[in-house]
Design a protein around this motif. Structure first.
Motif, short mmCIF file in Angstrom:
data_model
loop_
_atom_site.label_atom_id
_atom_site.label_comp_id
_atom_site.label_asym_id
_atom_site.label_seq_id
_atom_site.Cartn_x
_atom_site.Cartn_y
_atom_site.Cartn_z
N SER A 154 -18.80 -82.23 -33.76
CA SER A 154 -19.00 -83.66 -34.05
C SER A 154 -18.23 -84.04 -35.29
O SER A 154 -17.67 -83.19 -35.99
CB SER A 154 -20.49 -83.95 -34.26
N GLN B 217 -20.54 -88.31 -26.26
CA GLN B 217 -20.69 -86.91 -25.86
C GLN B 217 -20.40 -86.73 -24.37
O GLN B 217 -20.71 -87.61 -23.57
CB GLN B 217 -22.11 -86.42 -26.15
N ASP C 16 -22.62 -79.87 -30.28
CA ASP C 16 -22.77 -81.27 -30.68
C ASP C 16 -22.02 -82.24 -29.78
O ASP C 16 -22.39 -83.41 -29.68
CB ASP C 16 -22.26 -81.47 -32.12
N PRO D 167 -28.56 -81.58 -31.73
CA PRO D 167 -27.31 -81.01 -32.25
C PRO D 167 -27.56 -80.10 -33.45
O PRO D 167 -27.38 -80.50 -34.61
CB PRO D 167 -26.51 -82.26 -32.65
N ARG D 168 -27.98 -78.88 -33.20
CA ARG D 168 -28.28 -77.92 -34.25
C ARG D 168 -27.52 -76.64 -34.01
O ARG D 168 -27.08 -76.34 -32.90
CB ARG D 168 -29.78 -77.61 -34.28
#
Length: 447
Positions: free
Chosen positions: A125, A307, A327, A342-343
């Protein structure tokens, strides 16, 4: 041979390319490799992105943690191509890479095209400025090592400069009597903003201890954290948010909650409520968005955040031979209203899933479906503390943790990433080498 191309050398992309290269890219006795694996990234080196706030604060030297992609490729049976993804021809199964230029603007590598049988997009991202006037021009994001290093150098320069300038009572952008001589404004109180605010408090104290400035690290160096939502760490539980807020207040971080930033001007941040904050340096950590190139990739479906929309197999809706994760992908999370978050743990789980399902892909068998498991979240507050919650498979429920145990758990996340890239033996050696560097060098980079 089957041709795998993985675009994006972040935590998930590099882990996937490494494991695919180890399994399929190395020649077996009496035979050829089963597949060719190529990793594509626009930069020549990898650094774990959750460490960038430590680079910005100077508590981590990036050059001791960067991993050259070419070296990892040589060790693990895959190829590396440097370049930025700029186009896709799905009919020909071919991607286009832009030219790579050196620091002086000269062409280092020409534009190229690479053919694939299976394409995996994991380009992560980028910072989302939400159209706020002046945000992109007058604040620093923390997407790359270069941005983090630029902020660190500006912070040291601001402290040195402020020591030799008397406080003046003038317009916004200059310290008035009684105000901090240097003030850092961090916009966005997610994990990056919160962790950076705590690391900067430690940095101010260390810079003073080593004599780079004679400012009072608590009174003369101000740290302001601004959040548009009703609480900090909005993606985590309210218990974690409350515990973190208490810790930040103890170390002198000033919080502005439910304050939406409307303008970032040179030396000042303005909010919708009419309040303004003087800022010698401004960091934008308010949100992320998918890279714009994804919406231009030959008809691949994207959501409103840009996305790539994928199914639970991580295949894109439009093309079965193109996968996406991390992400940059909108992956369903059954039983939840939102997609997989998004981790770093999401990218790690998805990379492991794709590696395990690669055998099905090569053998022409049905692909399994990905199921995300939330193991909780941890936030580092530097040497002061850490806080987080453990969930799911770890303890069978949810538990708030903080202090030494939380710090240990936080540090172990990076060590697990190193183990995924190099194996546990080299991870242990790297940990020992890191400890030796910590004992022989200042805790903050001073130049």
């Amino acid at each position: 041979m089957h041709r795998f191309i993985v675009v994006g050398g972040g935590a998930g992309g590099l882990e996937l390319a490494t494991r695919l290269g180890d399994r399929y890219g190395k020649a077996r006795k009496g035979g050829e490799p089963r597949a060719s694996v190529t990793l594509v990234d626009r930069y020549p080196t990898h650094i774990w992105k959750p460490l960038l706030h430590e680079v910005a604060a100077g508590s981590l030297d990036p050059f001791t943690q960067e991993l050259p992609y070419a070296a990892q490729a040589r060790w693990h049976g895959f190829a590396f191509q440097q370049g930025e993804l700029i186009g896709l021809d799905r009919a020909a199964k071919r991607i286009q890479l832009g030219a790579v230029r050196d620091d002086d603007g000269g062409e280092l590598l020409p534009p190229r095209e690479l053919d694939y049988d299976t394409l995996v997009v994991a380009i992560g991202s980028t910072t989302h400025f939400f159209g706020v006037p002046g945000a992109a021009e007058n604040s620093i994001a923390l997407d790359t090592v270069e941005q983090a290093e630029r902020f660190r150098k500006r912070l040291i320069a601001a402290c040195v400069r402020a020591e030799h300038q008397a406080p003046e009572s003038t317009s916004a952008g200059v310290a008035t009597s009684g105000e901090p001589r240097v003030q850092v404004a961090i916009i966005g109180a997610g994990a990056t903003g919160v962790e950076l605010s705590a690391e900067l408090r430690n940095t101010a104290e260390v810079l003073s201890a080593y004599g780079l400035h004679k400012l009072d690290p608590r009174h003369d160096v101000g740290i302001v954290l601004i959040e548009a939502g009703p609480r900090i760490l909005p993606a985590l539980s309210e218990r974690v948010s409350t515990a973190t807020e208490d810790l930040l207040k103890k170390i002198g971080v000033q919080l502005y909650i439910a304050e939406r930033v409307t303008e970032v001007a040179p030396g000042v941040v303005r909010m919708a409520s009419g309040k303004s904050v003087r800022a010698d340096l401004t960091v934008w950590a308010a949100g992320i968005t998918a890279p714009s190139v994804l919406a231009q990739l030959d008809g691949l479906a994207v959501n409103k955040l840009g996305q790539l929309i994928v199914r639970r197999t991580l295949q894109t809706e439009t093309d079965d031979s193109i996968f996406a994760f991390g992400d940059c992908a909108a992956c369903p999370w059954p039983g939840n209203e939102r997609n997989v978050p998004p981790r770093a743990q999401s990218a790690h789980q998805q990379a492991t899933f794709l590696f395990r399902s690669s055998g099905n892909l090569l053998d022409g068998e049905p692909l399994p479906e990905f199921t995300y498991r939330d193991f909780g979240s941890l936030v580092s507050l530097g040497h002061f503390s850490a806080v987080g919650n453990l969930m799911g498979g770890v303890i069978g429920g949810s538990m708030l943790i903080e202090g030494l145990f939380a710090r240990f758990m936080y540090m172990s996340l990076y060590r697990l990433h190193i183990a995924a890239l190099h194996g546990y033996a080299r991870m242990v050696l790297d940990t020992f080498a890191h400890w030796l560097r910590r004992t022989t060098l200042p805790r903050v980079k001073l130049h």
